[in-house]
Design an enzyme around this catalytic site. Sequence first.
Site, PDB file in Angstrom:
ATOM      1  N   HIS A 252      38.397  45.007  48.378  1.00 29.97           N
ATOM      2  CA  HIS A 252      37.603  46.210  47.749  1.00 29.97           C
ATOM      3  C   HIS A 252      36.730  46.104  47.090  1.00 29.97           C
ATOM      4  CE1 HIS A 252      38.746  49.072  51.638  1.00 29.97           C
ATOM      5  NE2 HIS A 252      39.680  48.079  51.218  1.00 29.97           N
TER       6      HIS A 252
ATOM      7  N   CYS B 150      35.657  45.862  54.139  1.00 30.28           N
ATOM      8  CA  CYS B 150      36.631  45.708  55.079  1.00 30.28           C
ATOM      9  C   CYS B 150      36.309  46.066  56.175  1.00 30.28           C
ATOM     10  CB  CYS B 150      37.350  46.788  54.262  1.00 30.28           C
ATOM     11  SG  CYS B 150      38.995  47.168  55.042  1.00 30.28           S
TER      12      CYS B 150
ATOM     13  N   GLU C  40      35.540  47.775  44.745  1.00 29.81           N
ATOM     14  CA  GLU C  40      34.909  48.970  44.064  1.00 29.81           C
ATOM     15  C   GLU C  40      36.576  49.469  43.919  1.00 29.81           C
ATOM     16  OE1 GLU C  40      35.505  49.028  47.884  1.00 29.81           O
ATOM     17  OE2 GLU C  40      35.937  50.350  48.523  1.00 29.81           O
TER      18      GLU C  40
END
Length: 529
Positions: A175, A87, A177
């Site tokens: 993202h 990002c 994660e």
Amino acid sequence: MSTSTRHTGGVAILDYGSQTTQLIARRLRDQGVYAEIFPWDSDESRVMAIAPRGFILSGSPASVYEPDAPRLPGYVLRSGLPALGICYGMQLLAHALGGRVAGAGQREYGHADVTLDPQPSPLLDGLPTIMPAWMSHGDRVEIPPPGWRALASTPHAPFAAMGDEAARRYGVQFHPEVTHTPAGPALLRNFARAICGCAADWTPDSIIDESIAAVRAQVGDGRVVLGLSGGVDSAVAAALIHRAVGDQLTCIFINTGLMRQGEPEQVVATFRDTMGIPLVAVDAAETFFGALEGVTDPEQKRKVIGALFVRSFEAEARRLESLGHVEFLAQGTIYPDIIESAAKDRPGAHKIKSHHNVAGLPDDMHFTLVEPLRYLFKDEVRRIGAALGLPDEIVWRQPFPGPGLAVRCLGELTWERVERLRKADAIVTGELARAGLLRGDPATGAGTAQAFAVLLPVRSVGVMGDGRTYQEAVAIRAVTSDDFMTAAWARLPYDVLAEISRRIVNEVPGVNRVVYDITNKPPATIEWE
Ligand code: XMP
């Protein structure tokens, strides 16, 4: 300098203030790759001390074109090591290498379907061709830097993933994660293992071996004292240090009278009787209840308990000291307690928690700290606790506040009222354990991250047998949570709630009503206080 496990050859994560930076490290470590988080403006020498094989640049609430936007440190590119920007991190790379970043026009937030470019890339190897991902960004890359190509796109982001494969530099707009990106762990593994060449050598056994070596190197033949709280962190620290230096360790356990049912007995049984660790157990309940008489204000309760705890600990430590010099104080400080966040202005982000610490010891009691769990996440602490042979009840114990039942017994703390709470709490946790709902699984949301009883200083009318009662109420608090910063009330099965309520009213004298707390955090907190 305190003990630490500094594994080398992993990934250095530069934190730009994203809420999810810690998750990047956890996803990598779950797969055996060591990752450590540094504020983006850390000294180069600090970051390079772990000999990273690559960098991950986190997301951020900032925008790269803001005047004071956090920057890309020069050594990231200079090192020639692989880099993955997530990002904001991707926009930083794009910006630094001559690409163009612009406002997206359309903010993309939430779920998106990412379509992979047909030409394979080592970053996305083995991932589904169309994969769900979690987006949260305003800016986007319009023109990639020279030498970069698109690796994946969404309808709103032509460069949802991009890379310069020769330079081993990559960026993803989404993202990887978060759990909403199911293929995220595979992507992070591709980066760390295939692109950076990290070994998957961060395992419970290696953590234990390295920690033991570090404790031995630090402590030598000195003596160590450790305060056991009953919680998992101090328990695992004790087991680890004992394995490293044996009877040079003495544990001190102060029973405040504010522990859960069976807890003091279990601490003594586990550490002294089973593991053979020298343990001084002090029953200080009377002193604590004496000092708490008439205190109803929650902050005041905490102050009284905190001060008295330090004094009791100090008295025991001085007694040990009189038998031979004690140089070290061990603590179960864990990684989330010490991570410095890059989001310096985020409320609470900079506050380093001192719950676990025996803060406030007088100046003449000077110890060197031994903190073998300093670089470990909670789940890693639990895993090594299990590998060290600690019983499940300790390894999987839910978090319990330092001041203990004091924060769950509203109103005055008398022995009778705390006993009432202790019994009710044992019923809540006992029934949940029986139903398999006591361990929270953040991935599935099953079970509870924290569940307990609260005793309310509120009396209401009831009928029992032929008689009218006028007694106190118990609230059940049960939540699911990933990090305890936010929490949702647990949708416990009605049958389990019914059995808990029936048993509390029947078995706990002085309680005639049970209510269930159906408030999330925020706006409520987990504890009632
Ligand atoms: P709240 O009530 O603020 O709690 O939602 C968040 C988490 O912190 C725990 N907690 C404490 N832990 N000492 C601790 O060690 C404390 O004084 C304390 N107060 C709250 C709480 O149990 C929950 O897990």
